[in-house]
Design a protein around this motif. Structure first.
Motif, PDB file in Angstrom:
ATOM      1  N   SER A 357       0.833  -1.207   0.000  1.00 45.00           N
ATOM      2  CA  SER A 357       0.000   0.000   0.000  1.00 45.00           C
ATOM      3  C   SER A 357       0.865   1.253   0.000  1.00 45.00           C
ATOM      4  CB  SER A 357      -0.933   0.002   1.221  1.00 45.00           C
ATOM      5  OG  SER A 357      -0.179  -0.028   2.426  1.00 45.00           O
ATOM      6  N   ASP A 358       1.978   1.223   0.765  1.00 47.18           N
ATOM      7  CA  ASP A 358       2.885   2.384   0.756  1.00 47.18           C
ATOM      8  C   ASP A 358       3.525   2.548  -0.620  1.00 47.18           C
ATOM      9  OD1 ASP A 358       2.366   3.084   3.337  1.00 47.18           O
ATOM     10  OD2 ASP A 358       4.194   2.198   4.180  1.00 47.18           O
ATOM     11  N   ALA A 359       3.944   1.444  -1.224  1.00 48.52           N
ATOM     12  CA  ALA A 359       4.561   1.510  -2.549  1.00 48.52           C
ATOM     13  C   ALA A 359       3.592   2.093  -3.567  1.00 48.52           C
ATOM     14  CB  ALA A 359       5.022   0.122  -2.979  1.00 48.52           C
ATOM     15  N   VAL A 360       2.344   1.635  -3.533  1.00 49.84           N
ATOM     16  CA  VAL A 360       1.335   2.148  -4.463  1.00 49.84           C
ATOM     17  C   VAL A 360       1.086   3.635  -4.225  1.00 49.84           C
ATOM     18  CG1 VAL A 360      -1.115   2.023  -5.064  1.00 49.84           C
ATOM     19  CG2 VAL A 360       0.235  -0.080  -4.874  1.00 49.84           C
ATOM     20  N   ASP A 361       1.018   4.039  -2.955  1.00 49.44           N
ATOM     21  CA  ASP A 361       0.802   5.458  -2.649  1.00 49.44           C
ATOM     22  C   ASP A 361       1.924   6.322  -3.223  1.00 49.44           C
ATOM     23  OD1 ASP A 361      -1.560   5.004  -1.347  1.00 49.44           O
ATOM     24  OD2 ASP A 361      -0.704   5.048   0.678  1.00 49.44           O
ATOM     25  N   HIS A 362       3.146   5.882  -3.043  1.00 46.08           N
ATOM     26  CA  HIS A 362       4.266   6.676  -3.560  1.00 46.08           C
ATOM     27  C   HIS A 362       4.233   6.740  -5.088  1.00 46.08           C
ATOM     28  CE1 HIS A 362       5.873   7.189   0.363  1.00 46.08           C
ATOM     29  NE2 HIS A 362       6.283   5.935   0.516  1.00 46.08           N
ATOM     30  N   LEU A 363       3.910   5.641  -5.728  1.00 43.53           N
ATOM     31  CA  LEU A 363       3.849   5.631  -7.191  1.00 43.53           C
ATOM     32  C   LEU A 363       2.722   6.534  -7.693  1.00 43.53           C
ATOM     33  CD1 LEU A 363       4.495   1.825  -7.668  1.00 43.53           C
ATOM     34  CD2 LEU A 363       5.909   3.646  -8.656  1.00 43.53           C
ATOM     35  N   ARG A 364       1.616   6.569  -6.989  1.00 43.55           N
ATOM     36  CA  ARG A 364       0.490   7.406  -7.408  1.00 43.55           C
ATOM     37  C   ARG A 364       0.749   8.896  -7.158  1.00 43.55           C
ATOM     38  NH1 ARG A 364      -4.510   3.700  -5.062  1.00 43.55           N
ATOM     39  NH2 ARG A 364      -4.869   2.467  -6.994  1.00 43.55           N
ATOM     40  N   ASN A 365       1.456   9.197  -6.065  1.00 44.48           N
ATOM     41  CA  ASN A 365       1.616  10.589  -5.654  1.00 44.48           C
ATOM     42  C   ASN A 365       2.886  11.246  -6.177  1.00 44.48           C
ATOM     43  OD1 ASN A 365      -0.790  10.522  -4.147  1.00 44.48           O
ATOM     44  ND2 ASN A 365       0.280   9.632  -2.379  1.00 44.48           N
ATOM     45  N   HIS A 366       3.658  10.502  -6.940  1.00 46.78           N
ATOM     46  CA  HIS A 366       4.892  11.048  -7.508  1.00 46.78           C
ATOM     47  C   HIS A 366       4.955  10.743  -9.000  1.00 46.78           C
ATOM     48  CE1 HIS A 366       5.813  10.591  -3.189  1.00 46.78           C
ATOM     49  NE2 HIS A 366       6.599  11.646  -3.350  1.00 46.78           N
ATOM     50  N   ASP A 367       5.664  11.586  -9.705  1.00 45.17           N
ATOM     51  CA  ASP A 367       5.859  11.359 -11.138  1.00 45.17           C
ATOM     52  C   ASP A 367       6.850  10.229 -11.390  1.00 45.17           C
ATOM     53  OD1 ASP A 367       4.233  13.647 -12.137  1.00 45.17           O
ATOM     54  OD2 ASP A 367       5.727  14.796 -11.025  1.00 45.17           O
ATOM     55  N   LEU A 368       7.726   9.991 -10.419  1.00 51.88           N
ATOM     56  CA  LEU A 368       8.705   8.914 -10.569  1.00 51.88           C
ATOM     57  C   LEU A 368       9.155   8.473  -9.184  1.00 51.88           C
ATOM     58  CD1 LEU A 368      10.553   7.214 -12.467  1.00 51.88           C
ATOM     59  CD2 LEU A 368      12.270   9.013 -12.218  1.00 51.88           C
ATOM     60  N   VAL A 369       9.326   7.161  -9.017  1.00 54.06           N
ATOM     61  CA  VAL A 369       9.934   6.600  -7.811  1.00 54.06           C
ATOM     62  C   VAL A 369      11.271   6.002  -8.218  1.00 54.06           C
ATOM     63  CG1 VAL A 369       9.779   4.853  -6.006  1.00 54.06           C
ATOM     64  CG2 VAL A 369       7.741   6.146  -6.663  1.00 54.06           C
ATOM     65  N   VAL A 370      12.324   6.402  -7.525  1.00 49.09           N
ATOM     66  CA  VAL A 370      13.676   5.886  -7.767  1.00 49.09           C
ATOM     67  C   VAL A 370      14.063   5.011  -6.579  1.00 49.09           C
ATOM     68  CG1 VAL A 370      16.088   6.466  -8.195  1.00 49.09           C
ATOM     69  CG2 VAL A 370      14.276   7.940  -9.100  1.00 49.09           C
ATOM     70  N   ASN A 371      14.484   3.799  -6.860  1.00 50.17           N
ATOM     71  CA  ASN A 371      14.882   2.857  -5.821  1.00 50.17           C
ATOM     72  C   ASN A 371      16.402   2.744  -5.788  1.00 50.17           C
ATOM     73  OD1 ASN A 371      15.066   0.641  -4.031  1.00 50.17           O
ATOM     74  ND2 ASN A 371      14.999  -0.793  -5.760  1.00 50.17           N
TER      75      ASN A 371
END
Length: 488
Positions: A357-371
């Motif tokens: 759920s946290d991963a999905v939230d970050h992906l939805r609320n940001h233009d890009l997620v960098v790991n």
């Protein structure tokens, strides 16, 4: 190359160039090589002088009659022609006299036509000798000070900062502040070189000549325009005993958002509205964060549950003052302090990313997620979450003790094939090092590999943010040392 070889090299080029001048009809005199340059409007006698640094610096060309050639932005203060820009030194092309003389002719041809389609450079500073005051004078938006008194006050690192000022009633010889005035030259077609040139262009109501004589104005800040571009120069002014004015230039620089971002790259304006989440604020993640902000990103979320320990510092962005801080807070403080990043634009989450759920939230609320965690479980979690949302995550990792970096676009764009699996092998030439506690050996990855991998990651991140991806699946690069290459 020995010292004798070097001197022979220089002597050869000098002799070769001078022989070319002789063939072109030039003769040597006390001032240099004198001859004629034919051009559309006639013929101009010039003197060509070879500087001591020739052939590594171009010859100088000066009209015999300085005023026979119109003064312009393409003349130096001593009357010489401004012939070679700093970005036109490739190949030392001027060492061949025929090519150089052809270039001089082209200069006169362009001068004859009034420099149509001229590049509007703004280097007014070079028309004034430097002041003996070597402090750096910093100014912000000068529009607010125009046609008004100002003062410059001492600040850190031998700088002087502009402030609103009042007109002093008498000379203040012992004040640490220096008082001045801001005036506008308007559109400058011919650069001024003296106070007389300046005073004819500025508002007479300022009465600067009298105030300079009274020593209530010691600095004059001039704004000016050339074509679509605007510039500024800060001058040190003082009265002469004979009634004239001595004008020298101070070291100066704009301290504005525009000045600080001008070198961020052409994509910086597009990146200002981008929102990026960075999972992992360790060595690699810290430099990724720094370069993203320097590139223009102003909305960044940092996610990590670790703290800074002394052993991190050799590869990490932050310094000893950050030991004991959560890595996300340490990186944020560094970014705000050193990159002019806005504090409210950088969010921190001091815990690991562990839930879908946290991963999905970050992906939805940001233009890009960098790991940048180098953790397989986190990478897999983000990959699956990105697949479920129909978006991508960028994952970066250093492998093989820093000899390889791998950057994956997960899932790859346009249904492209993913990068092939990387081969990993430990360095067997040195025994592994362990810190106290239960964990993996300390990675011997060198700092330069971290910075190189971070730079490559940011290039891919920027490409994804502006919809100009570098590669649909990412990139793998092996950073072999010369010894390793020789063994292959």
């Amino acid at each position: 190359m020995t010292s004798d070889d070097f001197h022979e090299y220089v002597a050869y080029f000098r002799q070769h160039f001078e022989e070319g001048l002789i063939r072109a009809g030039f003769s040597e005199g006390e001032a240099g090589w004198e001859g004629s340059i034919p051009h559309t409007a006639g013929t101009t006698r010039v003197v060509i002088d070879l500087p001591t640094r020739f052939p590594f610096r171009p010859p100088t060309v000066t009209p015999v009659d300085h005023d026979a050639v119109p003064w312009s932005w393409h003349r130096d203060p001593d009357g010489a022609l401004c012939l070679v820009a700093e970005d036109d030194h490739d190949g030392l092309w001027w060492t061949e006299a025929p090519a150089f003389l052809e270039h001089v002719t082209a200069w006169f041809e362009r001068a004859d036509t009034g420099w149509t389609d001229d590049r509007p450079d703004l280097d007014l500073d070079r028309y004034f000798q430097p002041s003996t005051d070597r402090r750096l004078y910093l100014y912000d938006d000068l529009a607010q000070y125009l046609n008004r008194p100002v003062r410059f006050s001492p600040s850190s690192n031998k700088t002087m900062r502009i402030k609103h000022g009042t007109r002093p009633s008498k000379a203040l010889k012992h004040s640490k502040d220096r008082f001045g005035y801001v005036a506008d030259l308007g559109e400058v077609d011919v650069p001024p070189r003296t106070w007389a040139d300046i005073s004819t262009r500025i508002d007479s109501k300022a009465d600067l000549g009298r105030r300079i004589r009274q020593q209530t104005v010691a600095i004059v800040v001039l704004t000016y325009r050339r074509g679509p571009h605007g510039g500024a120069i800060v001058l040190d002014v003082a009265p002469k005993k004979d009634g004239g004015t001595v004008v020298t230039r101070l070291r100066s620089a704009a301290d504005t958002e525009a000045a600080r971002s001008a070198r961020a790259g052409v994509l910086a304006p597009e990146l200002r509205g981008s929102k990026v989440a960075l999972v992992g604020a360790g060595a690699l993640g810290s430099f990724i964060a720094d370069m993203l902000v320097r590139s223009g990103v102003r909305h960044l979320t940092l996610i990590d549950d670790d703290v800074v320990v002394p052993g991190n510092l050799v590869r990490h962005l932050v310094g000893p003052d950050a030991v004991g801080l959560p890595k996300v807070e340490a990186v944020k403080q560094h970014l705000v302090r050193n990159n002019e990043a806005l504090a409210d634009g950088i969010g921190t989450i001091n815990r690991a990313l562990t839930t879908g759920s946290d991963a999905v939230d970050h992906l939805r609320n940001h233009d890009l997620v960098v790991n940048a965690t180098a953790d397989f479980a986190t990478t897999a979690l983000l990959h699956v979450s990105a697949q479920s949302l129909g978006t991508q995550v960028l994952s970066a990792v250093l492998q093989n003790d820093g000899r390889t970096y791998r950057i994956d676009v997960l899932p790859p764009l346009n249904d492209a094939a993913p990068l092939p699996p990387s081969t990993t092998r430990a360095d067997t030439t040195a025994p592994p090092l362990f810190e106290a506690g239960c964990g993996s050996p300390i990675s011997p990855t060198p700092p330069h590999a971290v910075v190189e991998a971070a730079a490559a990651t940011v290039r891919h991140a920027v490409g994804l943010l502006v919809n100009r991806s570098l590669h649909p699946a990412g990139e793998t690069r092996h950073l072999h040392s010369s010894a390793e290459r020789n063994q292959q």
